[in-house]
Each structure stands twice: as structure tokens, then as C-alpha cells.
Write a protein that holds these residues in place. Structure first.
Motif, PDB file in Angstrom:
ATOM      1  N   LEU A 323     -27.981  74.955 -18.985  1.00 42.79           N
ATOM      2  CA  LEU A 323     -27.775  74.377 -20.468  1.00 42.79           C
ATOM      3  C   LEU A 323     -28.733  75.013 -20.914  1.00 42.79           C
ATOM      4  CD1 LEU A 323     -28.394  70.555 -18.820  1.00 42.79           C
ATOM      5  CD2 LEU A 323     -26.304  71.530 -20.354  1.00 42.79           C
ATOM      6  N   GLY A 324     -30.115  75.397 -20.699  1.00 45.10           N
ATOM      7  CA  GLY A 324     -31.128  76.567 -21.084  1.00 45.10           C
ATOM      8  C   GLY A 324     -30.196  78.045 -21.801  1.00 45.10           C
ATOM      9  N   ARG A 325     -29.695  77.492 -21.301  1.00 47.03           N
ATOM     10  CA  ARG A 325     -28.734  79.419 -21.336  1.00 47.03           C
ATOM     11  C   ARG A 325     -27.749  78.838 -22.396  1.00 47.03           C
ATOM     12  NH1 ARG A 325     -29.263  81.086 -15.392  1.00 47.03           N
ATOM     13  NH2 ARG A 325     -31.319  81.904 -15.008  1.00 47.03           N
ATOM     14  N   GLY A 326     -27.879  77.743 -22.645  1.00 50.10           N
ATOM     15  CA  GLY A 326     -26.662  77.801 -24.180  1.00 50.10           C
ATOM     16  C   GLY A 326     -24.887  77.330 -23.194  1.00 50.10           C
ATOM     17  N   LYS A 327     -25.087  77.355 -22.013  1.00 49.71           N
ATOM     18  CA  LYS A 327     -23.894  77.176 -20.831  1.00 49.71           C
ATOM     19  C   LYS A 327     -23.165  76.220 -21.313  1.00 49.71           C
ATOM     20  CE  LYS A 327     -24.097  81.192 -17.656  1.00 49.71           C
ATOM     21  NZ  LYS A 327     -23.653  81.124 -16.719  1.00 49.71           N
ATOM     22  N   GLN A 328     -21.812  75.700 -21.559  1.00 49.89           N
ATOM     23  CA  GLN A 328     -21.379  73.763 -21.840  1.00 49.89           C
ATOM     24  C   GLN A 328     -20.973  73.599 -20.224  1.00 49.89           C
ATOM     25  OE1 GLN A 328     -21.813  71.776 -24.030  1.00 49.89           O
ATOM     26  NE2 GLN A 328     -23.377  73.852 -24.541  1.00 49.89           N
ATOM     27  N   PRO A 329     -21.492  72.836 -19.547  1.00 46.23           N
ATOM     28  CA  PRO A 329     -20.925  72.820 -18.112  1.00 46.23           C
ATOM     29  C   PRO A 329     -19.691  71.536 -18.636  1.00 46.23           C
ATOM     30  CG  PRO A 329     -22.701  70.839 -18.317  1.00 46.23           C
ATOM     31  CD  PRO A 329     -22.555  71.859 -19.714  1.00 46.23           C
ATOM     32  N   GLY A 330     -18.975  72.189 -17.304  1.00 46.18           N
ATOM     33  CA  GLY A 330     -17.408  71.008 -18.081  1.00 46.18           C
ATOM     34  C   GLY A 330     -17.744  69.328 -17.422  1.00 46.18           C
ATOM     35  N   THR A 331     -19.399  68.686 -16.974  1.00 50.46           N
ATOM     36  CA  THR A 331     -19.476  67.296 -16.682  1.00 50.46           C
ATOM     37  C   THR A 331     -20.590  67.312 -17.112  1.00 50.46           C
ATOM     38  OG1 THR A 331     -18.636  65.615 -15.692  1.00 50.46           O
ATOM     39  CG2 THR A 331     -19.052  67.142 -14.170  1.00 50.46           C
ATOM     40  N   LEU A 332     -20.917  66.409 -17.832  1.00 52.64           N
ATOM     41  CA  LEU A 332     -22.424  66.061 -17.522  1.00 52.64           C
ATOM     42  C   LEU A 332     -23.050  65.239 -16.216  1.00 52.64           C
ATOM     43  CD1 LEU A 332     -23.516  65.434 -21.070  1.00 52.64           C
ATOM     44  CD2 LEU A 332     -23.661  67.729 -19.977  1.00 52.64           C
ATOM     45  N   ARG A 333     -22.529  64.847 -15.400  1.00 55.35           N
ATOM     46  CA  ARG A 333     -22.704  63.896 -14.787  1.00 55.35           C
ATOM     47  C   ARG A 333     -21.489  64.175 -13.052  1.00 55.35           C
ATOM     48  NH1 ARG A 333     -24.971  58.798 -13.513  1.00 55.35           N
ATOM     49  NH2 ARG A 333     -25.089  59.016 -10.966  1.00 55.35           N
ATOM     50  N   MET A 334     -22.879  64.066 -12.129  1.00 60.64           N
ATOM     51  CA  MET A 334     -22.185  65.352 -10.762  1.00 60.64           C
ATOM     52  C   MET A 334     -22.878  64.393  -9.853  1.00 60.64           C
ATOM     53  SD  MET A 334     -22.361  68.743  -9.416  1.00 60.64           S
ATOM     54  CE  MET A 334     -22.134  69.227 -10.342  1.00 60.64           C
ATOM     55  N   ASP A 335     -21.771  63.842  -8.818  1.00 58.36           N
ATOM     56  CA  ASP A 335     -22.462  62.461  -7.667  1.00 58.36           C
ATOM     57  C   ASP A 335     -21.446  63.302  -6.757  1.00 58.36           C
ATOM     58  OD1 ASP A 335     -23.825  60.596  -9.096  1.00 58.36           O
ATOM     59  OD2 ASP A 335     -22.167  59.851  -9.539  1.00 58.36           O
ATOM     60  N   LEU A 336     -22.772  63.940  -5.475  1.00 59.03           N
ATOM     61  CA  LEU A 336     -22.395  64.760  -4.626  1.00 59.03           C
ATOM     62  C   LEU A 336     -22.200  63.471  -3.578  1.00 59.03           C
ATOM     63  CD1 LEU A 336     -24.249  66.785  -5.871  1.00 59.03           C
ATOM     64  CD2 LEU A 336     -24.917  67.552  -4.328  1.00 59.03           C
ATOM     65  N   ALA A 337     -21.021  63.645  -2.555  1.00 57.56           N
ATOM     66  CA  ALA A 337     -21.011  62.906  -1.443  1.00 57.56           C
ATOM     67  C   ALA A 337     -21.455  62.628  -0.049  1.00 57.56           C
ATOM     68  CB  ALA A 337     -20.007  64.025  -0.645  1.00 57.56           C
TER      69      ALA A 337
END
Length: 352
Positions: A323-337
Motif C-alpha cells: 500500500l505504501g508503494r502504491g500497489k493495489q491489492p486484489g483484496t483488502l481482507r484476508m483470512d489465513l487458514a
């Protein structure tokens, strides 16, 4: 370079919420202060009167002020804030953030909000003064004013294991807590237990509620009625596992198994069982949550749900850097298994 230099002024020209532009000088005129005073507020300087600071912050928020990305060099720091620092749970998170920071040649600033789920203004002022590359909040969150302050300075933030619903627009990393509670309870049911107690965490914490909901879902799927008397609310510390465990195990029709909402409460439950002359797992089976390193070394070794804390922290650190480098993630929410780790603290119930 001074706060009023041309280079800084061009970098500080943002888009306003109304679609126009609001310069630092325009914000200063609207607030009735000088441009250097606005710059001091932006940079978290302490030598501004509280009333003036509040007026400037309100105008920055009203105009949707946000520094243009890259207008100021961010410090090579990741700010990591916990609501409290008292257990090896926190060490697993610190380890994950440090792993990423080390790879990136960065440092980590560690702070605690003294048990509050929202950090205080002193912490916010420190972040504004440090201008870190990003902020990671653990089991915490920001109120709207704090979010606006970080956003206006172009300081990205990520919430790790959010205490409540962070909102669809807030980057967050969590774990499959509902699935973990389901797996823990289903494991005990498959062993033959039918009277299963649970010691959750604080009622207001989202991960605690999700684990209890998973517990309830497992019971309902097995056709077992939910009994509120078997549910206790703790605080994720040893003492709660001990005191709530004593209450559950002293019941006339005590549970034959207990799902502790985390490993620390499971340790307290072990002590409660010992005090009452009960053996784990012969007299009461115990399942924890987290799979902290100590879970393998206590006696008997603890069956628990592994929450990938280090991996979650690494994911949060990478996300805030992107985010600090200006990249837009595919999703803002991630839940690890999560996954169940079977050890010696759970066994079929003995016939009574």
C-alpha cells in the motif's frame, strides 16, 4: 528544507473531497493560522495549541486533504502497536513483522495502547512525527478521526486480527476463527464427548465471538442442544482459564471436555483441573487455540487449533508495504487458514 518551500508546497497539493484542490496555504487561511502552523500539525509537532490543532485537523478532514504519494520521504519504519504486550502470542506476531522488516532493510517501532482497543492521541502524534512507511495495528483499530489523520499524511495502515468489524475499506488480516472453533468442537464430539464446555475471550472481540459461533455450529450439526451454562467469557489470559475453569469443573454435571478460547486459558484450565484432583485428559479433555510454542512442551502436550500468527504478521507487513508503494491489492481482507493439531490433552471420555 522549510515547511513553506516551493517543493513542499507542490507536494502538499491534494485533491479535496469536493473534487477541487486545497493547498496548505488555503487550509491555513481557512483555519486563521499560518502555513507553517498547518505544516506542524501535519508533521505531528507538539508545539501547537490543542484548539488550533483540532481546528486544522477538522479542515484537513473536511477538504479530504491527502499528501501526494512520495511528496515526503517516509522513514524506513513499520509502526507495530498492540493493545497489550503480555504473552508469547505477541512474540509470534513481532517475529513475523520483524522477518519482513529485516528483508526490506527496515526497523520496527513497537508500542502498546495499555489495553485500549483504540490507541490514544499521544501514539497518533508519535506516528505523524515519525512518518513511518506503514502502521500495523494488532487486535486494535482506529477511530474515524485517527484514520483521517493517517490518511491525510499518506501513511497506510493494516489491522491484524481486528477486534471488531474494521469496515470493507480497511485493510485487514485475520484467521478462520469460526472454522477453528468448529474444528476444535467437532474433534471432541468425534471422540465421544457430549457435554463440552467453552471458555471464550472477551465478548466484544470479533475473533472470540467467531470461535464461540463455530463451537455452537458444531454442536447443532451433531444434534446437541446448546447449553449457555457451559459457556464462560474470559480475557485470553491464564487467570481467566483458571477461574472460569474452576467454575465449569465444579458443576454437579461437569463437562467431560472444555474448548479453551486460546492456549493461555488452556494453561489456566490445566491448573484448575489439578487443583480439583482431575487429570487431563483422563477426567477432562482440553483443546486450546493458537498453537503457541509452549503448547508442545506442557504436560500433557496440548491439542489446539493452530492460528498461523507469524504468517499473519508477515502478510500484514507485506500488505502495508504494498500500500505504501502504491500497489493495489486484489483484496483488502484476508483470512489465513487454521488447522487442528492433535496432541495428548484430548481423549475419549471415561465411562462414569
Amino acid at each position: 528544507m522549510s515547511a513553506t518551500s516551493p517543493a513542499r508546497s507542490r507536494g502538499d497539493r491534494p485533491e479535496s473531497a469536493a473534487g477541487g484542490t486545497a493547498t496548505l496555504a488555503e487550509i491555513a487561511r481557512a483555519a486563521g493560522v499560518s502555513a507553517p502552523t498547518v505544516s506542524k500539525v501535519l508533521n505531528g509537532r507538539g508545539d501547537v495549541a490543542p484548539a488550533t490543532r483540532s481546528r486544522v485537523e477538522e479542515l484537513l478532514h473536511r477538504h479530504g486533504y491527502q499528501r501526494r504519494r512520495g511528496s515526503l520521504q517516509a522513514a524506513p519504519l513499520l509502526d507495530l502497536v498492540f493493545h497489550e504486550l503480555e504473552s508469547s502470542w505477541a512474540m509470534e506476531v513481532i517475529r513475523g513483522v520483524e522477518n519482513v522488516a529485516r528483508q526490506e532493510g527496515m526497523s520496527v517501532v513497537l508500542s502498546e495502547s495499555a489495553g485500549r482497543l483504540t490507541p490514544g492521541q499521544t501514539w497518533v502524534d508519535g506516528v505523524l512525527a515519525r512518518r513511518p512507511t506503514g502502521v500495523i495495528l494488532v487486535l486494535s483499530g482506529l477511530d474515524p478521526a485517527q484514520r483521517a489523520q493517517l490518511t491525510s499524511r499518506d501513511i497506510p495502515f493494516v489491522v491484524l486480527d481486528p477486534a471488531g468489524d474494521p469496515g470493507d475499506d480497511v485493510p485487514a488480516i485475520g484467521a478462520t476463527n469460526w472454522q477453528g472453533g468448529l474444528a476444535a468442537t467437532r474433534h471432541l464430539l468425534e471422540l465421544g464427548h457430549r457435554r463440552i464446555g467453552v471458555i471464550g475471550g472477551p465478548d466484544g472481540i470479533m475473533c472470540s465471538r467467531a470461535r464461540i459461533d463455530g463451537y455452537r455450529a458444531a454442536l447443532e450439526t451433531a444434534g446437541i442442544a446448546f447449553d449457555p451454562a457451559l459457556v464462560a467469557s474470559g480475557d485470553f489470559h491464564h487467570e481467566a482459564g483458571y477461574t472460569k475453569g474452576l467454575a465449569l469443573l465444579r458443576m454437579p454435571d461437569r463437562p467431560t471436555a472444555v474448548f479453551a478460547g486460546n492456549d493461555l486459558q488452556a494453561l489456566g484450565l490445566y491448573e484448575a483441573a489439578r487443583e480439583l484432583g482431575l487429570r487431563v485428559p483422563q477426567d477432562v479433555s482440553v483443546v486450546g487455540f493458537d498453537d503457541l510454542p509452549l503448547a508442545r512442551w506442557i504436560s500433557p502436550p496440548l491439542t489446539t487449533v493452530r492460528q498461523p500468527l507469524t504468517e499473519m504478521a508477515e502478510a500484514a507487513a507485506r500488505l502495508v508495504l504494498d500500500l505504501g508503494r502504491g500497489k493495489q491489492p486484489g483484496t483488502l481482507r484476508m483470512d489465513l487458514a487454521t488447522r487442528l493439531v492433535e496432541r495428548a490433552s484430548s481423549a475419549p471420555p471415561h465411562a462414569v
